[in-house]
Write a protein that holds these residues in place. Structure first.
Motif, short mmCIF file in Angstrom:
data_model
loop_
_atom_site.label_atom_id
_atom_site.label_comp_id
_atom_site.label_asym_id
_atom_site.label_seq_id
_atom_site.Cartn_x
_atom_site.Cartn_y
_atom_site.Cartn_z
N GLY A 1 0.79 -1.23 0.00
CA GLY A 1 0.00 0.00 0.00
C GLY A 1 0.82 1.27 0.00
O GLY A 1 0.24 2.36 0.08
N GLY A 2 2.12 1.19 -0.08
CA GLY A 2 2.94 2.38 -0.04
C GLY A 2 3.09 2.89 1.38
O GLY A 2 3.13 2.11 2.34
N SER A 3 3.19 4.20 1.54
CA SER A 3 3.35 4.79 2.87
C SER A 3 2.43 5.99 3.01
O SER A 3 1.90 6.51 2.01
CB SER A 3 4.80 5.20 3.11
N VAL A 4 2.27 6.46 4.25
CA VAL A 4 1.40 7.61 4.50
C VAL A 4 1.93 8.38 5.69
O VAL A 4 2.49 7.81 6.63
CB VAL A 4 -0.06 7.15 4.75
N GLU A 5 1.77 9.70 5.63
CA GLU A 5 2.07 10.59 6.75
C GLU A 5 0.88 11.49 6.98
O GLU A 5 0.21 11.90 6.01
CB GLU A 5 3.31 11.44 6.46
N GLY A 6 0.61 11.82 8.23
CA GLY A 6 -0.52 12.68 8.54
C GLY A 6 -0.16 13.72 9.58
O GLY A 6 0.65 13.48 10.48
N TRP A 7 -0.79 14.90 9.45
CA TRP A 7 -0.57 16.01 10.37
C TRP A 7 -1.92 16.57 10.82
O TRP A 7 -2.87 16.64 10.03
CB TRP A 7 0.21 17.15 9.69
N ALA A 8 -2.01 16.97 12.08
CA ALA A 8 -3.24 17.54 12.63
C ALA A 8 -3.38 19.00 12.20
O ALA A 8 -2.46 19.79 12.36
CB ALA A 8 -3.23 17.43 14.15
N VAL A 9 -4.54 19.34 11.67
CA VAL A 9 -4.88 20.73 11.34
C VAL A 9 -5.86 21.19 12.41
O VAL A 9 -7.06 20.91 12.33
CB VAL A 9 -5.50 20.84 9.93
N GLU A 10 -5.37 21.87 13.42
CA GLU A 10 -6.18 22.16 14.60
C GLU A 10 -6.29 23.65 14.92
O GLU A 10 -7.17 24.05 15.68
CB GLU A 10 -5.59 21.46 15.82
N GLN A 11 -5.40 24.49 14.38
CA GLN A 11 -5.46 25.91 14.69
C GLN A 11 -6.75 26.51 14.14
O GLN A 11 -7.06 26.34 12.95
CB GLN A 11 -4.24 26.63 14.11
N PRO A 12 -7.54 27.18 14.99
CA PRO A 12 -8.86 27.67 14.57
C PRO A 12 -8.84 28.47 13.27
O PRO A 12 -9.71 28.27 12.40
CB PRO A 12 -9.31 28.52 15.75
N GLN A 13 -7.88 29.38 13.10
CA GLN A 13 -7.85 30.19 11.90
C GLN A 13 -7.60 29.35 10.66
O GLN A 13 -8.21 29.57 9.60
CB GLN A 13 -6.77 31.27 12.01
N GLN A 14 -6.73 28.35 10.77
CA GLN A 14 -6.44 27.47 9.64
C GLN A 14 -7.65 26.60 9.31
O GLN A 14 -7.98 26.40 8.13
CB GLN A 14 -5.22 26.61 9.96
N VAL A 15 -8.31 26.09 10.34
CA VAL A 15 -9.51 25.28 10.13
C VAL A 15 -10.60 26.09 9.44
O VAL A 15 -11.24 25.64 8.47
CB VAL A 15 -10.01 24.71 11.47
N GLU A 16 -10.83 27.30 9.92
CA GLU A 16 -11.86 28.15 9.33
C GLU A 16 -11.53 28.51 7.89
O GLU A 16 -12.42 28.52 7.01
CB GLU A 16 -12.01 29.43 10.17
N ALA A 17 -10.27 28.80 7.60
CA ALA A 17 -9.87 29.15 6.24
C ALA A 17 -10.07 27.98 5.28
O ALA A 17 -10.55 28.16 4.15
CB ALA A 17 -8.42 29.62 6.22
N LEU A 18 -9.71 26.78 5.73
CA LEU A 18 -9.90 25.59 4.90
C LEU A 18 -11.38 25.34 4.63
O LEU A 18 -11.79 25.05 3.49
CB LEU A 18 -9.28 24.38 5.58
N THR A 19 -12.18 25.43 5.67
CA THR A 19 -13.62 25.18 5.53
C THR A 19 -14.24 26.16 4.56
O THR A 19 -15.07 25.78 3.70
CB THR A 19 -14.31 25.27 6.90
#
Length: 432
Positions: free
Chosen positions: A187-205
């Motif tokens: 399956g290859g490999s995977v890396e993940g990072w938490a997106v938790e900062q409120p401003q970043q979350v709101e901008a993405l949404t």
């Protein structure tokens, strides 16, 4: 703008659990090759694994199906208490390395109130292919009574004008790493990072919501201007998302109005990707007939062509046809073509024939197989296999906007081993 995709409370296994043991492939792969799932069980060993939280479709209809579902539900309850000890409140940004390249993804919640699989529905989130109602009940049996969900649903953004995920690659230094490692069985490999900062979350949404705004939709699709916008298309896991929707519609009438607003079952965890990622390869889904006689199939193809006027060609003559495919059985492989097809895509022509053939041959069953090599192996064992030509990526959103849905099982996002692996989880139980 309706926020049809947003942040979630995402559960992850404890840091001491190896990724190669925990994460397993989407359950709708290798449906005619149970030996793959036996290898997956060996790879998971005796430790906790997401394999315990899903029912591979290779075992649907097996005599012990009900027992398997009970075991899945029991594992969910246990793992929620003892294994899933980490939480991300927001999104998870991931990078998946496969043979096709590095695929970016964003794990979050799709609002099932913004999605419909009903024919003709113009909801913000729409399926890419026809939903087969008969495929929902076996999956619904797993969803009912489940304490957790872990998704293999992959959603697509047509975000070429305003890339949503691409900028996240340069922001990883400011995010908390949450997993990294090799995936089992190629399956290859995977890396993940938490997106938790409120401003970043709101901008993405907000950026995701803009993809479904009337202004963007009308500019992108002038021939459909004024119609309800399409924000997100379901690239993979159509029937899994349809099952989540069916369960929500079943549960919703039993809830008071206030509880319907934020009940966990209203949402489904999914991975959002960009259609334009170079690492997203669109592969055709082939057809394999079991219990069919090769000569009988060829005769039926000729009769189908005569009935529809499709102009069947075989051998070298097939090369000049607008639609082509190949038929295999044993050591035989013959190019086929249709000079005057009635369906816009080769997959539609083949699917129309297959359904007509099945209606007159109760002893035959069809499987929808990802990967040419798997088809060839099955053909060597006596099945009759049809190999379809490459599928154009540009046909996906165009087909949904202009035609509603594509023919069932038209395409797959990459090779079987490149499909989403179960990794992140979410509670389906209300708090309190």
């Amino acid at each position: 703008m309706q926020h049809c995709f947003g942040p979630a409370a995402i559960l992850l296994p404890g840091e001491g659990i190896p990724l190669g043991q925990w994460a397993c492939l989407a359950c709708d792969q290798f449906t005619s090759q149970p030996e793959y799932w036996q290898k997956a069980r060996q790879a998971a060993g005796d430790g906790p694994s997401a394999l315990d939280l899903v029912l591979p479709e290779a075992f649907l209809g097996a005599p012990d199906e009900a027992e398997r579902i009970r075991a899945v539900h029991a594992a969910m309850a246990e793992y929620r208490k003892t294994v899933l000890t980490r939480t991300v409140n927001g999104y998870i940004y991931l990078e998946r390395k496969t043979q096709s390249g590095v695929r970016q993804g964003l794990v979050g919640l799709v609002d099932l109130e913004a999605y419909s699989y009903q024919p003709g529905a113009e909801s913000p989130v729409r399926p890419t292919e026809q939903t087969v109602p008969e495929r929902i009940p076996p999956r619904l049996a797993v969803r009912r009574g489940a304490a957790l969900e872990t998704p293999h649903v992959m959603l697509l953004l047509d975000d070429a004008e305003e890339p949503v995920l691409a900028p996240l690659a340069g922001q990883k230094a400011g995010m908390r790493p949450v997993y990294a490692g090799e995936l089992m069985l190629g399956g290859g490999s995977v890396e993940g990072w938490a997106v938790e900062q409120p401003q970043q979350v709101e901008a993405l949404t907000a950026a995701i919501a803009r993809q479904g705004s009337p202004a963007v939709f009308d500019r992108r699709w002038p021939e459909a201007a004024g119609r309800p916008p399409l924000a997100i298309a379901v690239g993979d896991g159509n029937h899994s998302l349809a099952t989540a929707k069916a369960y929500w519609e079943e549960l919703k009438p039993t809830l008071p109005p206030a509880a319907r607003q934020d009940h966990p079952a209203r949402y489904c965890l999914a991975e959002l990707c960009s259609l334009h990622s170079p690492a997203i390869g669109i592969e055709p889904i082939h057809r394999v007939l079991f219990g069919a006689n090769y000569a009988s199939v060829l005769l039926a193809l000729t009769e189908y062509s005569d009935y529809t006027g499709a102009g069947l060609c075989a051998g070298a003559r097939a090369a000049g046809c607008p639609q082509t495919m190949r038929i295999l059985c044993g050591g035989r492989e013959v190019p086929l073509g249709f000079a005057h097809p009635h369906e816009p895509l080769a997959v539609g022509t083949l699917e129309a024939f297959v359904q007509r053939y099945l209606a007159g041959h109760a002893e035959v069953r069809v499987d929808y197989v990802h990967g040419e090599e798997a088809c060839r192996q099955l053909a060597q064992k006596g099945a009759v296999a049809f190999l379809l030509p490459p599928f154009a990526k540009s046909d996906i959103f165009k087909g949904v906007v202009q035609g509603g849905v594509l023919p069932r099982k038209s395409f797959s996002m990459g090779h079987a081993e490149e499909k989403r692996y179960y990794l992140e989880c979410r509670s389906l139980l209300p708090q309190g």
